[in-house]
Design a protein around this motif. Sequence first.
Motif, PDB file in Angstrom:
ATOM      1  N   ARG A  21       0.850  -1.193   0.000  1.00 57.20           N
ATOM      2  CA  ARG A  21       0.000   0.000   0.000  1.00 57.20           C
ATOM      3  C   ARG A  21       0.888   1.246   0.000  1.00 57.20           C
ATOM      4  O   ARG A  21       1.923   1.272   0.665  1.00 57.20           O
ATOM      5  N   PRO A  22       0.492   2.284  -0.767  1.00 59.94           N
ATOM      6  CA  PRO A  22       1.354   3.484  -0.859  1.00 59.94           C
ATOM      7  C   PRO A  22       1.431   4.227   0.470  1.00 59.94           C
ATOM      8  O   PRO A  22       0.607   4.022   1.368  1.00 59.94           O
ATOM      9  N   GLU A  23       2.428   5.095   0.570  1.00 59.33           N
ATOM     10  CA  GLU A  23       2.661   5.876   1.798  1.00 59.33           C
ATOM     11  C   GLU A  23       1.419   6.656   2.230  1.00 59.33           C
ATOM     12  O   GLU A  23       1.107   6.759   3.404  1.00 59.33           O
ATOM     13  N   ASP A  24       0.711   7.238   1.228  1.00 61.74           N
ATOM     14  CA  ASP A  24      -0.421   8.116   1.566  1.00 61.74           C
ATOM     15  C   ASP A  24      -1.749   7.352   1.593  1.00 61.74           C
ATOM     16  O   ASP A  24      -2.816   7.950   1.482  1.00 61.74           O
ATOM     17  N   PHE A  25      -1.698   6.035   1.731  1.00 60.47           N
ATOM     18  CA  PHE A  25      -2.914   5.216   1.702  1.00 60.47           C
ATOM     19  C   PHE A  25      -3.833   5.581   2.867  1.00 60.47           C
ATOM     20  O   PHE A  25      -3.387   5.694   4.014  1.00 60.47           O
ATOM     21  N   ASP A  26      -5.115   5.780   2.568  1.00 60.31           N
ATOM     22  CA  ASP A  26      -6.097   6.162   3.589  1.00 60.31           C
ATOM     23  C   ASP A  26      -6.679   4.894   4.223  1.00 60.31           C
ATOM     24  O   ASP A  26      -7.677   4.344   3.778  1.00 60.31           O
ATOM     25  N   TYR A  27      -6.007   4.429   5.275  1.00 62.49           N
ATOM     26  CA  TYR A  27      -6.388   3.156   5.898  1.00 62.49           C
ATOM     27  C   TYR A  27      -7.788   3.206   6.500  1.00 62.49           C
ATOM     28  O   TYR A  27      -8.557   2.256   6.374  1.00 62.49           O
ATOM     29  N   ALA A  28      -8.125   4.324   7.150  1.00 63.13           N
ATOM     30  CA  ALA A  28      -9.429   4.422   7.829  1.00 63.13           C
ATOM     31  C   ALA A  28     -10.577   4.370   6.818  1.00 63.13           C
ATOM     32  O   ALA A  28     -11.550   3.628   6.999  1.00 63.13           O
ATOM     33  N   ALA A  29     -10.443   5.145   5.722  1.00 64.07           N
ATOM     34  CA  ALA A  29     -11.504   5.154   4.705  1.00 64.07           C
ATOM     35  C   ALA A  29     -11.621   3.782   4.047  1.00 64.07           C
ATOM     36  O   ALA A  29     -12.724   3.288   3.785  1.00 64.07           O
ATOM     37  N   TYR A  30     -10.466   3.138   3.809  1.00 64.84           N
ATOM     38  CA  TYR A  30     -10.487   1.826   3.159  1.00 64.84           C
ATOM     39  C   TYR A  30     -11.161   0.796   4.057  1.00 64.84           C
ATOM     40  O   TYR A  30     -11.955  -0.016   3.599  1.00 64.84           O
ATOM     41  N   GLU A  31     -10.839   0.848   5.351  1.00 64.36           N
ATOM     42  CA  GLU A  31     -11.441  -0.137   6.269  1.00 64.36           C
ATOM     43  C   GLU A  31     -12.955   0.037   6.330  1.00 64.36           C
ATOM     44  O   GLU A  31     -13.707  -0.942   6.341  1.00 64.36           O
ATOM     45  N   GLU A  32     -13.386   1.294   6.315  1.00 64.96           N
ATOM     46  CA  GLU A  32     -14.826   1.576   6.356  1.00 64.96           C
ATOM     47  C   GLU A  32     -15.508   0.991   5.104  1.00 64.96           C
ATOM     48  O   GLU A  32     -16.544   0.342   5.176  1.00 64.96           O
ATOM     49  N   PHE A  33     -14.883   1.218   3.935  1.00 63.61           N
ATOM     50  CA  PHE A  33     -15.437   0.663   2.692  1.00 63.61           C
ATOM     51  C   PHE A  33     -15.406  -0.862   2.718  1.00 63.61           C
ATOM     52  O   PHE A  33     -16.387  -1.527   2.418  1.00 63.61           O
ATOM     53  N   PHE A  34     -14.240  -1.428   3.103  1.00 65.24           N
ATOM     54  CA  PHE A  34     -14.070  -2.867   2.917  1.00 65.24           C
ATOM     55  C   PHE A  34     -14.931  -3.685   3.871  1.00 65.24           C
ATOM     56  O   PHE A  34     -15.404  -4.764   3.508  1.00 65.24           O
ATOM     57  N   SER A  35     -15.181  -3.167   5.062  1.00 72.01           N
ATOM     58  CA  SER A  35     -16.029  -3.920   6.001  1.00 72.01           C
ATOM     59  C   SER A  35     -17.438  -4.071   5.428  1.00 72.01           C
ATOM     60  O   SER A  35     -18.071  -5.119   5.563  1.00 72.01           O
ATOM     61  N   ALA A  36     -17.917  -3.047   4.713  1.00 77.32           N
ATOM     62  CA  ALA A  36     -19.242  -3.146   4.066  1.00 77.32           C
ATOM     63  C   ALA A  36     -19.157  -4.038   2.825  1.00 77.32           C
ATOM     64  O   ALA A  36     -20.051  -4.859   2.569  1.00 77.32           O
ATOM     65  N   TYR A  37     -18.063  -3.919   2.076  1.00 78.01           N
ATOM     66  CA  TYR A  37     -17.910  -4.686   0.830  1.00 78.01           C
ATOM     67  C   TYR A  37     -17.785  -6.187   1.115  1.00 78.01           C
ATOM     68  O   TYR A  37     -18.242  -7.023   0.342  1.00 78.01           O
ATOM     69  N   LEU A  38     -17.189  -6.497   2.265  1.00 77.45           N
ATOM     70  CA  LEU A  38     -17.017  -7.900   2.653  1.00 77.45           C
ATOM     71  C   LEU A  38     -18.359  -8.626   2.749  1.00 77.45           C
ATOM     72  O   LEU A  38     -18.473  -9.794   2.388  1.00 77.45           O
ATOM     73  N   VAL A  39     -19.356  -7.917   3.224  1.00 75.59           N
ATOM     74  CA  VAL A  39     -20.712  -8.500   3.323  1.00 75.59           C
ATOM     75  C   VAL A  39     -21.208  -8.860   1.921  1.00 75.59           C
ATOM     76  O   VAL A  39     -21.743  -9.951   1.688  1.00 75.59           O
ATOM     77  N   ARG A 298      -8.274   8.674  -8.727  1.00 73.44           N
ATOM     78  CA  ARG A 298      -7.927   8.391  -7.326  1.00 73.44           C
ATOM     79  C   ARG A 298      -9.113   8.738  -6.422  1.00 73.44           C
ATOM     80  O   ARG A 298     -10.034   9.423  -6.843  1.00 73.44           O
ATOM     81  N   GLY A 299      -9.049   8.262  -5.189  1.00 75.02           N
ATOM     82  CA  GLY A 299     -10.041   8.667  -4.198  1.00 75.02           C
ATOM     83  C   GLY A 299     -11.177   7.665  -4.012  1.00 75.02           C
ATOM     84  O   GLY A 299     -11.218   6.599  -4.628  1.00 75.02           O
ATOM     85  N   GLY A 300     -12.120   8.069  -3.159  1.00 78.26           N
ATOM     86  CA  GLY A 300     -13.199   7.169  -2.732  1.00 78.26           C
ATOM     87  C   GLY A 300     -14.079   6.655  -3.855  1.00 78.26           C
ATOM     88  O   GLY A 300     -14.509   5.495  -3.837  1.00 78.26           O
ATOM     89  N   PHE A 301     -14.345   7.491  -4.854  1.00 71.70           N
ATOM     90  CA  PHE A 301     -15.269   7.090  -5.930  1.00 71.70           C
ATOM     91  C   PHE A 301     -14.777   5.833  -6.638  1.00 71.70           C
ATOM     92  O   PHE A 301     -15.559   4.930  -6.928  1.00 71.70           O
ATOM     93  N   VAL A 302     -13.465   5.762  -6.905  1.00 69.42           N
ATOM     94  CA  VAL A 302     -12.936   4.590  -7.625  1.00 69.42           C
ATOM     95  C   VAL A 302     -12.568   3.441  -6.686  1.00 69.42           C
ATOM     96  O   VAL A 302     -12.523   2.288  -7.104  1.00 69.42           O
ATOM     97  N   THR A 303     -12.310   3.756  -5.415  1.00 69.53           N
ATOM     98  CA  THR A 303     -11.970   2.693  -4.454  1.00 69.53           C
ATOM     99  C   THR A 303     -13.193   1.848  -4.133  1.00 69.53           C
ATOM    100  O   THR A 303     -13.106   0.631  -3.977  1.00 69.53           O
TER     101      THR A 303
END
Length: 339
Positions: A21-39, A298-303
Amino acid sequence: MEPAGRARDRVPRVDPYGFERPEDFDYAAYEEFFSAYLVTLTRRAIKWSKLLKGGGGVQKSRTVKRYIRKGVPLEHRARVWMGVSGAQAQMDQNPGYYQRLLRGEDNGRLEEAVGTDMNRTFPDNVRFRKSADPCLQKTLYNVLVAYGRHNPAVGYCQGMNFIAGYLVLITKSEEESFWLLDALVGRILPDYYSPAMLGLKTDQEVLGELVRTKLPAVAALMDGHGALWTLLVSRWFICLFVDVLPVETVLRIWDCLFNEGSKILFRVALTLIKQHQAFILEAGSVADICERFKEITRGGFVTECHTFMQKIFSEPGSLSMATITRLRDSCRARLLAQG
């Protein structure tokens, strides 16, 4: 929202495909997205397991198309891609062909061109490092050299290394990667990687025509600054969004690309541009337009790949293969007339 440090502790530093993961990776936003995506992933995995039970190949159908648009679970991806792209049928009809290509005669230039790009392919992926065991560089080298021998009219072209690299990561099979590369380069992407790259140049112009129809203000901005589409989107098309969009999003796009063909690339491009139209229209120069076209990948829309994939089938509106074919014919003729 909790401190980002805690999310960083929970989200692995290397993703499931081996990318750091890159240096500027937004871990908090990713975790929020991925916990929902996992379902969503879990629900889809159960449905796919039912659909695929009993083994056998995957055939195109309306149900399969619907399922694929909603995402193919990682454990089924290679099998689904092989089935719907026709790669499995080609492999079954040509037993031993891949091994014969590997034993084929060296032509020097091909092997050198492929070898030169090995260290440049995914330096941020731990599985492609010399220290990895097994190191996927050798696998990737074999796939690309075999393809160059199979299709000497194309040989090897930069960009193919990124595509074959993803295939190797997903299939974990040299031979399957070769036949999927053949499906993409030989059938799904007409003339993208030939020396003249006429298919690639044509499709960039086709995107320009689609933008002119669907997003005229962006087309007017481009015309006003004399900005060329090839400057902005050649990487999108030649790398099929690899190293442009996040890995999981690219794989979701590829799920549909193998099943529905190249018009998916236009849907993705149009959605990116439409979603960020106001931002793009603020550009005051060609350099500014180029920078904004990088920003919109980049950003939330594409993540948030699940929502993104829903958008590509709603935002651009109707986009028939007949329309694409007509535009390809006229754009190709124009390019050929320009010489």
